[in-house]
Design an enzyme around this catalytic site. Structure first.
Site, PDB file in Angstrom:
ATOM      1  N   ASP A 264      -7.781  -6.026  -4.777  1.00 27.21           N
ATOM      2  CA  ASP A 264      -6.906  -5.776  -3.528  1.00 27.21           C
ATOM      3  C   ASP A 264      -6.547  -7.603  -2.762  1.00 27.21           C
ATOM      4  O   ASP A 264      -6.584  -7.287  -1.634  1.00 27.21           O
ATOM      5  CB  ASP A 264      -7.029  -5.224  -2.675  1.00 27.21           C
ATOM      6  CG  ASP A 264      -6.437  -5.175  -1.296  1.00 27.21           C
ATOM      7  OD1 ASP A 264      -4.605  -5.364  -1.626  1.00 27.21           O
ATOM      8  OD2 ASP A 264      -5.956  -5.360  -0.161  1.00 27.21           O
TER       9      ASP A 264
ATOM     10  N   ASN B  54      -0.994  -8.007  -3.187  1.00 33.52           N
ATOM     11  CA  ASN B  54      -1.402  -6.936  -4.856  1.00 33.52           C
ATOM     12  C   ASN B  54      -0.218  -6.057  -5.344  1.00 33.52           C
ATOM     13  O   ASN B  54       0.752  -5.306  -4.891  1.00 33.52           O
ATOM     14  CB  ASN B  54      -2.054  -6.549  -3.684  1.00 33.52           C
ATOM     15  CG  ASN B  54      -1.581  -4.852  -2.644  1.00 33.52           C
ATOM     16  OD1 ASN B  54      -1.247  -5.125  -1.849  1.00 33.52           O
ATOM     17  ND2 ASN B  54      -1.810  -3.911  -3.122  1.00 33.52           N
TER      18      ASN B  54
ATOM     19  N   GLU C  12       0.979  -1.044  -0.099  1.00 34.18           N
ATOM     20  CA  GLU C  12      -0.434  -0.374  -0.098  1.00 34.18           C
ATOM     21  C   GLU C  12       0.592   1.251   0.321  1.00 34.18           C
ATOM     22  O   GLU C  12       0.453   2.423   0.183  1.00 34.18           O
ATOM     23  CB  GLU C  12      -0.896   0.022   1.527  1.00 34.18           C
ATOM     24  CG  GLU C  12      -2.041  -0.802   0.550  1.00 34.18           C
ATOM     25  CD  GLU C  12      -1.978  -2.568   0.585  1.00 34.18           C
ATOM     26  OE1 GLU C  12      -0.994  -2.802   1.795  1.00 34.18           O
ATOM     27  OE2 GLU C  12      -2.704  -2.617  -0.412  1.00 34.18           O
TER      28      GLU C  12
END
Lengths: 610, 213
Positions: free
Chosen positions: A335, A293, A209
Site C-alpha cells: 500500500d 495503490n 480501498e
C-alpha cells in the site's frame, strides 16, 4: 473613444487566448508574497514564502494574533488561502467554506455548506459518503481562479465553483456519480484539492480501498463542462497515452502497456487513486501528479506490474495526453500509494543544470527526476529504516525487493513481519517545502513499521475491498514515530533530522526568514532554523495538526497560519498509541497514546510578531 | 553451553540465574506436541467465545521485570513467520520454539482478528483500541456491550440520524460478504481483547483450523 480604436482593442483581446492571460494572472499573484493563492503557494509546490519579517532572530517572540473555530470536529488537512483582503477556510466533511474579512476582524463574509438536507449535491447522503471515506473525513483545501472563483472538491466528488465575493454557486458538477453496476464507481470520494490550470480545474479521486478505477478529470472553469478524463489504468485510449510518444524511463511505453500487467479485467477495479498535491510547469505546459495503490491490498490476486498504479504522471493539461510516466512501486505489496506532492525545482543534479521534479514517495525513496524528459536522476531512501527494497536500479528504475519483506513472496495468509515503512509510508500526503535559500527540502516524515498479512476477499461494489490486515509499530531501535528532516535532492542524503514522538503529519512552510514551520500530532506549531533544524519556537494549538502551514501579509504585517484538527489516517493509526500502554517496554512515555495529548476540533491559529 | 543456551543469552540477555532456571524448566518438559485444533467456542448462554491458552511462562523483560510487549517469536534463530513447516516441526521437537511458551488463540478468534484488522481498524483503530474517529470496541465490550448489541450495530450500522453526533458514521455491514459471515469471530476477538487475554501489539499464534470451520 473612436469606434475604430474600440474594435482594435476588442480584436486584440480576442486574439490573445483567454487561457494564457488567466494563467499568467494567477502566476503573477503567486509571486506576491502577501497573498497565498493556491494550496501549495505556487505551481512548483515550493511552499515557500519570501516574507522575512518573522525570522531566525525574532521568531522566538511569535504570538497568537487570532484564532477561528471551523465548527467541525474531524481531521483538518490542507490550509487556508488569502486573496487580497479575504481569507478562505475550508473544513472536513461537510466541507464548509468560510470567507473571512481580514479588514474587519475576520468577520465571516459568507459561509457555504454543500450539504443540504443531509445530502451532497450529487444526491448521496452525507452518511453514505462518510462511510466510504477510507480514513476520516478530510479535505485538502479549496483553490482560486482569477475570474473570481473559489473551487471546492467536495467529499461526494462534486466540483463546486463559488463566486469568491458572495459564496454563491456558479456551477456544480459531480465528477463521479455513484453507480451500482458491477464495475461502478459507487464508492469514489473526493479529498484532494481541485487544481487550477489556465481556464480549467482538474480533480483526482479517492477510493482505491473500494475497488474504484480512478482518474484525473479536467473541467472548464467558466461552464463546468468536462474537457477530458484520463484513467490510471486500462486501455490506452482510457488512459490518454500514446504508445509511441508517451515514454517511461525514456522509452516509448508501447501498446496496451497497462492491460498487459493485470490478470484478466482486474484493472477495472484497479484503484490508482489521485489525492495528493500536484505540480504544474507553465513553460513546459505540463501537469504532474501521482497515482495510488492497485486494489486490493492482496497482491497474490493481481500478479503483474499493475500499471499505471504507483506512478508519477506528466501530462499536457490541454488535452490530457501523457508525456511520460514513471512507476515507482511496480506490483505493490504494501500500500505505498504514489500520490505524494510533486515539487518542481530548477537545480544542479550531479553537476548538470536540470529542470528537476522532486518527489518523496510513501515507499521510502526520494526521487529526483528530469521533469522535461522523465529521466530518473536520483532515488535514495530518506529514512534509513526503509527495508522492503535494497535500492532502485537506475537502469530499469525498478526497486530491488527483498523477499523477506515481500508479502506476495511470503504469500496469502502469511504474516510478513517488520516491514519498513508501514502502509502509511515514510511520508503520506503531508507536503514537504523547498527552502529557496539553502536549496534544502524540508520533509515531514513517519518512522513506523508494520506486519502485513494478505488474504482473499470478495469484491462487492460499493464496499471496502482491502484484503490485508496490518499492525503498525515504531521502527526498531528508536522510541519515536516521526522525523522532520532536511533533504539534499542532488546527493540523495539527509542533511539534518529532528525526531518527533509522533509522525509529522503537517505540511511544512519554508520562509525567507531562514526558518521553516511545521506542526505535530500533539498540536505543537513549531519553527526551526532551516539550515540546522534548531528549534526556535513552539506553541501548543488547540488540537493535533495535520494541516499545512501558510504565510501572508496584511497591512504591512506578516502572518503565519495553520489549521489544527487531529484526525486523518494518523489519528486513526496513532490515537491509541502503538503499543500496550500498560506493558513495560522501557521508553513507555515516548510511545504513549496520542489521545493523551490532544482531542478533536478544527481551529485556525494565526501567528504574528507582537 | 549448548546452542540453545547461547542463543537465549544473546537474544534475551537473561542473567545466569534466570537462565539456569529457564533451562531447567524447559529441559524438564517433554517435547511439545503439535497443538490440537479447537472448535469455535460458545459460552453457556450461546454467545460466541474465544479460546486463548497460555504456556508455562510469560516472557519477561529482564530489565523491567515486566511482560514484554512487541514479541519477536523465534524458531532456530529465525522469526517464526519465516520458517518452513519442516523447520517448525524441528523447533517443536527441540523446544527452541519460544512461541510454545507464550500462548495460542483458536482459529475462529484468529479469523476475527484478521477480519477486524482488514475491515474495521481503519475507523476503530488498531487492536480495537479506538481512534480519533470511532470508539474503542474493546472498551465498548468492557462497558457492557453484549453479543446481541454488537451484532445489531454491525448489521444495521449507525448514522447521524441514529445518534452519531460528531460527523462520524458506522456503516451497515449486513450485506457485505467480507464482514457479515465473520461477526461471531470478530466478537470473539474483541471479547478476548476486552478480557485482557490478547494484549496490545501482540500477535498470538493461531491454532490449526478446526475441521468444520
Amino acid at each position: 473613444m473612436s469606434i475604430l480604436k474600440k474594435s482594435i482593442i476588442a480584436s486584440a483581446a480576442l486574439a490573445l487566448p483567454l487561457a494564457v492571460s488567466a494563467n499568467s494572472k494567477l502566476e503573477k499573484m503567486m509571486k506576491d508574497p502577501s497573498q497565498w493563492v493556491q494550496q501549495s503557494g505556487d505551481y512548483a509546490g515550493h511552499r515557500y514564502s519570501s516574507l522575512d519579517q518573522i525570522n531566525k532572530s525574532n521568531v522566538g517572540s511569535l504570538k497568537v494574533a487570532w484564532t477561528f473555530s471551523t465548527g467541525v470536529l474531524r481531521g483538518h488537512e490542507g490550509g487556508p488561502l488569502v486573496i487580497g483582503d479575504v481569507m478562505y477556510v475550508h473544513t472536513a466533511i461537510p466541507n464548509i467554506v468560510y470567507a473571512l474579512d481580514l479588514n474587519d476582524n475576520q468577520r465571516i463574509i459568507w459561509k457555504y455548506n454543500p450539504v443540504k438536507g443531509g445530502k451532497y449535491p450529487g444526491g448521496e447522503t452525507m452518511d453514505r459518503v462518510i462511510s466510504v471515506m477510507c480514513c476520516d473525513n478530510v479535505n485538502r483545501g479549496v483553490n482560486y481562479h482569477p475570474n473570481g472563483t473559489i473551487v471546492l472538491h467536495a467529499a461526494d466528488t462534486s466540483v463546486i465553483a463559488l463566486d469568491a465575493k458572495t459564496g454563491k454557486e456558479k456551477w456544480i458538477t459531480t465528477n463521479l456519480h455513484s453507480g451500482t453496476g458491477k464495475y461502478g464507481v459507487s464508492a469514489s470520494t473526493g479529498s484532494g484539492q481541485p487544481f487550477i490550470i489556465k481556464d480549467t480545474v482538474g480533480v483526482g479521486c479517492s477510493g482505491a480501498e473500494f475497488g474504484v478505477r480512478c482518474n484525473w478529470t479536467s473541467y472548464d472553469i467558466n461552464s463546468g463542462k468536462r474537457l477530458w478524463r484520463a484513467y490510471s489504468m486500462g486501455p490506452d485510449k482510457d488512459m490518454l497515452v500514446d504508445p509511441n510518444k508517451t515514454t517511461s524511463m525514456l522509452k516509448p511505453i508501447g501498446k496496451d502497456s497497462s492491460l498487459k500487467t493485470w490478470p484478466g479485467d482486474a484493472w477495472k477495479i484497479g484503484g490508482g487513486s489521485i489525492w495528493g498535491f500536484y505540480g504544474y510547469d507553465s513553460k513546459l505546459n505540463t501537469l504532474y501528479y501521482g497515482t495510488g495503490n492497485p486494489s486490493t491490498w492482496n497482491p497474490v490476486v493481481r500478479p503483474g506490474d499493475n500499471k499505471w498504479s504507483m506512478t508519477i504522471m506528466a501530462r499536457n493539461p490541454d488535452n490530457g495526453m501523457a508525456k511520460w510516466l514513471y512507476q515507482m512501486t511496480p506490483y505493490d505489496e504494501w500500500d505505498y500509494d504514489g500520490v505524494n506532492e510533486m515539487i518542481l525545482v530548477d537545480m544542479k543534479v550531479k553537476g548538470k543544470n536540470r529542470q528537476a521534479l522532486v518527489h518523496f514517495d510513501r515507499n521510502g525513496f526520494a526521487y529526483t527526476m528530469d521533469r522535461a524528459s522523465g529521466e530518473l536522476l536520483v532515488a535514495e531512501k530518506y529514512d534509513p529504516a526503509v527495508n522492503w527494497a535494497t535500492h532502485v536500479d537506475m537502469k530499469t528504475g525498478r526497486p530491488q525487493v527483498v523477499d523477506r519483506y515481500s508479502t506476495a513472496h511470503q504469500g496469502e495468509d502469511v504474516n510478513t513481519t517488520n516491514i519498513c515503512p508501514a502502509a502509511l509510508g515514510t511520508k503520506d500526503q503531508q507536503p514537504a517545502a523547498y527552502d529557496r535559500q539553502s536549496g534544502l527540502f524540508m520533509v515531514p516524515t513517519n518512522h513506523v513499521c508494520m506486519d502485513y498479512e494478505p488474504f482473499k476477499v470478495d469484491y462487492v461494489a460499493g464496499n471496502a475491498y482491502v484484503g490485508a490486515t496490518l499492525s503498525m509499530y515504531p521502527a526498531p531501535g528508536g522510541t519515536h514515530l516521526g522525523n522532520f528532516i532536511a533533504w539534499d535532492a542532488d546527493k540523495g542524503k539527509i542533511v539534518w533530522s529532528n525526531s518527533e514522538p509522533f509522525s509529522v503529519w503537517s505540511g511544512a512552510l519554508a520562509t525567507a526568514g531562514g526558518i521553516t514551520f511545521y506542526g505535530t500530532l500533539e498540536g505543537y506549531a513549531k519553527a526551526v532554523e532551516s539550515k540546522t533544524g534548531k528549534e526556535l519556537f513552539k506553541f501548543k494549538t488547540p488540537s493535533g495538526i495535520i494541516g499545512n502551514f501558510m504565510a501572508y501579509q496584511h497591512k504591512g504585517k506578516q502572518y503565519v497560519g495553520i489549521l489544527s484538527g487531529v484526525g486523518g489516517w494518523a489519528g486513526i493509526g496513532l490515537a491509541a498509541g502503538l503499543t500496550d500502554p500498560t506493558a513495560g517496554l522501557g521508553a513507555v512515555g515516548a510511545y504513549s497514546a496520542l489521545a493523551d495529548h490532544t482531542a478533536l476540533g478544527g481551529v485556525l491559529t494565526v501567528f504574528a510578531l507582537p | 553451553m549448548n546452542l540453545l543456551g547461547s542463543y537465549i543469552m544473546k537474544k534475551l540477555k537473561f542473567n545466569t540465574f534466570v537462565l539456569a532456571l529457564f533451562l531447567a524448566v524447559s529441559f524438564s518438559a517433554k517435547a511439545i506436541p503439535t497443538p490440537e485444533a479447537v472448535e469455535p467456542q460458545y459460552d453457556d448462554d450461546g454467545n460466541p467465545m474465544y479460546y486463548v491458552a497460555y504456556g508455562k511462562g510469560d516472557r519477561i523483560d529482564p530489565a523491567t521485570e515486566k511482560p514484554l510487549n512487541l514479541i519477536q517469536i523465534y524458531c532456530q534463530d529465525k522469526a517464526v513467520d519465516f520458517v518452513s513447516e519442516e523447520e517448525l516441526e524441528k523447533c517443536r521437537a527441540d523446544e527452541s520454539l519460544v512461541e510454545m511458551k507464550y500462548g495460542w488463540m483458536d482459529f475462529a478468534t484468529y479469523k476475527g482478528w484478521r477480519a477486524y484488522h482488514a475491515e474495521c481498524h481503519v475507523c476503530h483503530g488498531p487492536d480495537a483500541m479506538g481512534s480519533t474517529y470511532a470508539p474503542s470496541l474493546m472498551e465498548s465490550v468492557q462497558n457492557g456491550m453484549d453479543w446481541d448489541a454488537f451484532f445489531d450495530v454491525i448489521i444495521n450500522g449507525r448514522g447521524v440520524a441514529e445518534g452519531a453526533q460528531k460527523g462520524n458514521v458506522m456503516p451497515a455491514f449486513g450485506e457485505n460478504s467480507n464482514v457479515a459471515p465473520h461477526i461471531e469471530d470478530m466478537y470473539r476477538y474483541v471479547k478476548a481483547r476486552a478480557d485482557g487475554k490478547i494484549r496490545r501489539g501482540v500477535r498470538l499464534p493461531k491454532l490449526p483450523k478446526f475441521k468444520d470451520e
